[in-house]
Design a protein around this motif. Sequence first.
Motif, PDB file in Angstrom:
ATOM      1  N   ALA A  87       0.621  -1.391   0.361  1.00  0.00           N
ATOM      2  CA  ALA A  87      -0.089  -0.338  -0.213  1.00  0.00           C
ATOM      3  C   ALA A  87       0.799   1.325  -0.182  1.00  0.00           C
ATOM      4  O   ALA A  87       0.393   2.328  -0.544  1.00  0.00           O
ATOM      5  N   ALA A  88       1.909   1.098   0.965  1.00  0.00           N
ATOM      6  CA  ALA A  88       3.317   1.949   0.721  1.00  0.00           C
ATOM      7  C   ALA A  88       3.040   2.402  -0.689  1.00  0.00           C
ATOM      8  O   ALA A  88       3.351   4.221  -1.232  1.00  0.00           O
ATOM      9  N   LEU A  89       4.092   2.049  -1.603  1.00  0.00           N
ATOM     10  CA  LEU A  89       3.949   1.983  -2.599  1.00  0.00           C
ATOM     11  C   LEU A  89       3.842   2.017  -3.689  1.00  0.00           C
ATOM     12  O   LEU A  89       3.916   3.466  -4.465  1.00  0.00           O
ATOM     13  N   VAL A  90       1.950   1.829  -3.541  1.00  0.00           N
ATOM     14  CA  VAL A  90       1.246   2.205  -4.708  1.00  0.00           C
ATOM     15  C   VAL A  90       0.354   3.374  -4.461  1.00  0.00           C
ATOM     16  O   VAL A  90       0.762   4.005  -4.928  1.00  0.00           O
ATOM     17  N   PHE A  91      -0.032   3.390  -3.233  1.00  0.00           N
ATOM     18  CA  PHE A  91      -0.261   5.285  -2.991  1.00  0.00           C
ATOM     19  C   PHE A  91       0.564   5.661  -3.267  1.00  0.00           C
ATOM     20  O   PHE A  91       0.694   7.639  -3.207  1.00  0.00           O
ATOM     21  N   GLY A  92       2.351   5.682  -2.465  1.00  0.00           N
ATOM     22  CA  GLY A  92       3.193   6.798  -2.863  1.00  0.00           C
ATOM     23  C   GLY A  92       3.108   7.231  -4.101  1.00  0.00           C
ATOM     24  O   GLY A  92       3.733   8.683  -4.260  1.00  0.00           O
ATOM     25  N   ALA A  93       3.650   5.948  -5.674  1.00  0.00           N
ATOM     26  CA  ALA A  93       3.440   6.197  -6.624  1.00  0.00           C
ATOM     27  C   ALA A  93       2.534   6.982  -7.094  1.00  0.00           C
ATOM     28  O   ALA A  93       2.383   8.126  -7.968  1.00  0.00           O
ATOM     29  N   ALA A  94       1.165   6.841  -6.196  1.00  0.00           N
ATOM     30  CA  ALA A  94      -0.238   7.468  -7.011  1.00  0.00           C
ATOM     31  C   ALA A  94       0.233   8.840  -6.816  1.00  0.00           C
ATOM     32  O   ALA A  94      -0.332  10.093  -7.110  1.00  0.00           O
ATOM     33  N   LEU A  95       0.224   9.129  -5.606  1.00  0.00           N
ATOM     34  CA  LEU A  95       0.909  10.536  -4.749  1.00  0.00           C
ATOM     35  C   LEU A  95       1.807  11.187  -5.588  1.00  0.00           C
ATOM     36  O   LEU A  95       1.510  12.589  -6.296  1.00  0.00           O
ATOM     37  N   GLY A  96       3.175  10.530  -5.988  1.00  0.00           N
ATOM     38  CA  GLY A  96       4.151  11.359  -6.732  1.00  0.00           C
ATOM     39  C   GLY A  96       3.714  12.033  -8.530  1.00  0.00           C
ATOM     40  O   GLY A  96       3.659  13.238  -8.018  1.00  0.00           O
ATOM     41  N   THR A 299       8.923  14.889 -14.723  1.00  0.00           N
ATOM     42  CA  THR A 299       8.647  13.527 -15.915  1.00  0.00           C
ATOM     43  C   THR A 299       7.798  12.978 -14.599  1.00  0.00           C
ATOM     44  O   THR A 299       8.155  12.872 -12.947  1.00  0.00           O
ATOM     45  N   LEU A 300       7.303  11.755 -15.157  1.00  0.00           N
ATOM     46  CA  LEU A 300       5.541  11.258 -14.381  1.00  0.00           C
ATOM     47  C   LEU A 300       6.886   9.564 -13.217  1.00  0.00           C
ATOM     48  O   LEU A 300       6.833   9.717 -12.122  1.00  0.00           O
ATOM     49  N   ALA A 301       7.669   9.113 -14.114  1.00  0.00           N
ATOM     50  CA  ALA A 301       8.843   8.374 -13.188  1.00  0.00           C
ATOM     51  C   ALA A 301       9.307   8.298 -12.750  1.00  0.00           C
ATOM     52  O   ALA A 301       9.104   7.681 -10.905  1.00  0.00           O
ATOM     53  N   PRO A 302       9.558   9.498 -12.463  1.00  0.00           N
ATOM     54  CA  PRO A 302      11.126   9.930 -11.208  1.00  0.00           C
ATOM     55  C   PRO A 302       9.687  10.048 -10.488  1.00  0.00           C
ATOM     56  O   PRO A 302      10.121   9.969  -9.110  1.00  0.00           O
ATOM     57  N   ALA A 303       8.958  10.693 -10.681  1.00  0.00           N
ATOM     58  CA  ALA A 303       8.069  11.364  -9.653  1.00  0.00           C
ATOM     59  C   ALA A 303       7.364  10.283  -8.757  1.00  0.00           C
ATOM     60  O   ALA A 303       7.262  10.372  -7.709  1.00  0.00           O
ATOM     61  N   ALA A 304       7.511   8.829  -9.492  1.00  0.00           N
ATOM     62  CA  ALA A 304       6.652   8.280  -9.092  1.00  0.00           C
ATOM     63  C   ALA A 304       7.429   7.059  -7.730  1.00  0.00           C
ATOM     64  O   ALA A 304       6.467   6.459  -6.990  1.00  0.00           O
TER      65      ALA A 304
END
Length: 352
Positions: A87-96, A299-304
Amino acid sequence: MSTHIPRVDFGRRVLVLRHRRIAVRLQWRSVVVCAVLAVTVAGTAVLALMTGSYGLSPGQVLSALTGQETGIVHDIVVEWRLPRVAAALVFGAALGVSGAVFQSLLRNPLADPGIIGFSQGSYTGALIVILVVNGTYAQLVGGALLGGMATAVAVYVLAYRRGVHGFRLIIVGIGVSAMLASLNTWLILKADLDQAMSAAAWGAGSLNGVSWDHVVIGGACVAVLLLPAGMLSRPLRQMELGDDAAASQGVRVSPARLGLILVGVALTATVTAASGPIAFISLVAPQIGRRLARTAGITLAPAALVGALLCLASDYLAQHVAPTPLPVGIITVVLGGGYLGYLLFTEARRRL
């Protein structure tokens, strides 16, 4: 007589991936940075799975993840700790990604969904479902999504003056966010004591109640939303040059902006429905990713990847380093507040 022709540098080295008529250009530095971030995220995830009242070795964790370990070790890793880490990984990437979309769209490093009111709107919708309907998680996602979308429409309409400018939208969003924060406080004060206490704890941003159901449903929503975000990433980069410049390059500005706003709000609402409003990750992650990759824009990938790392590391600090277990939102507020102060300080020095 030999003539020396100097080498012309046309820019940074890029990696070109071709498949039939499709070609994708990636900067080598961005590829390397994303690879390093992915390895760091994986190492932090293993550390989080190892740490707890029942300590485990890296070998035990890997054996449990591959199905070679059974019994209590398998239950601890797969059933108890892995949902929280995932959840931390998925939700953190979504917020990024959500923060990257809004900061690029509005061309402002302060364009955070939490600051401009979209997170508060999602929180309001989720609170109504919790306190009034007492609904399921699917209903919670729907309420958060409707609340975030309604807030986005209200902010967009109030900020519209012959177009939408980033600074005006941020100012209007801050005002709407303050009004919604007051409404959320009033809803909690009018609720029953048990409901009010659970809603207040959930509102701090916590992964304590996350289960595999939250991970599966939330992960599916995030995966579906990342697809249009990736498809709109090229128009997003072109719109950073301005609406007129993007339109001259064939971008349909209004539909692209509307689609990006919907994707960003939906990503924020999905996270808010599962864990409450986790603050400042969407503000900090895109800027850290841009500075690491040294790209011209966000860019989206580093932010995620940075968002996933920040959320996972903050939750690890909240659970295992703090004197008492804390909601992850408290740690992210501390980190985000420090970054916000640094950003304001550097902007002030730049204008001197």
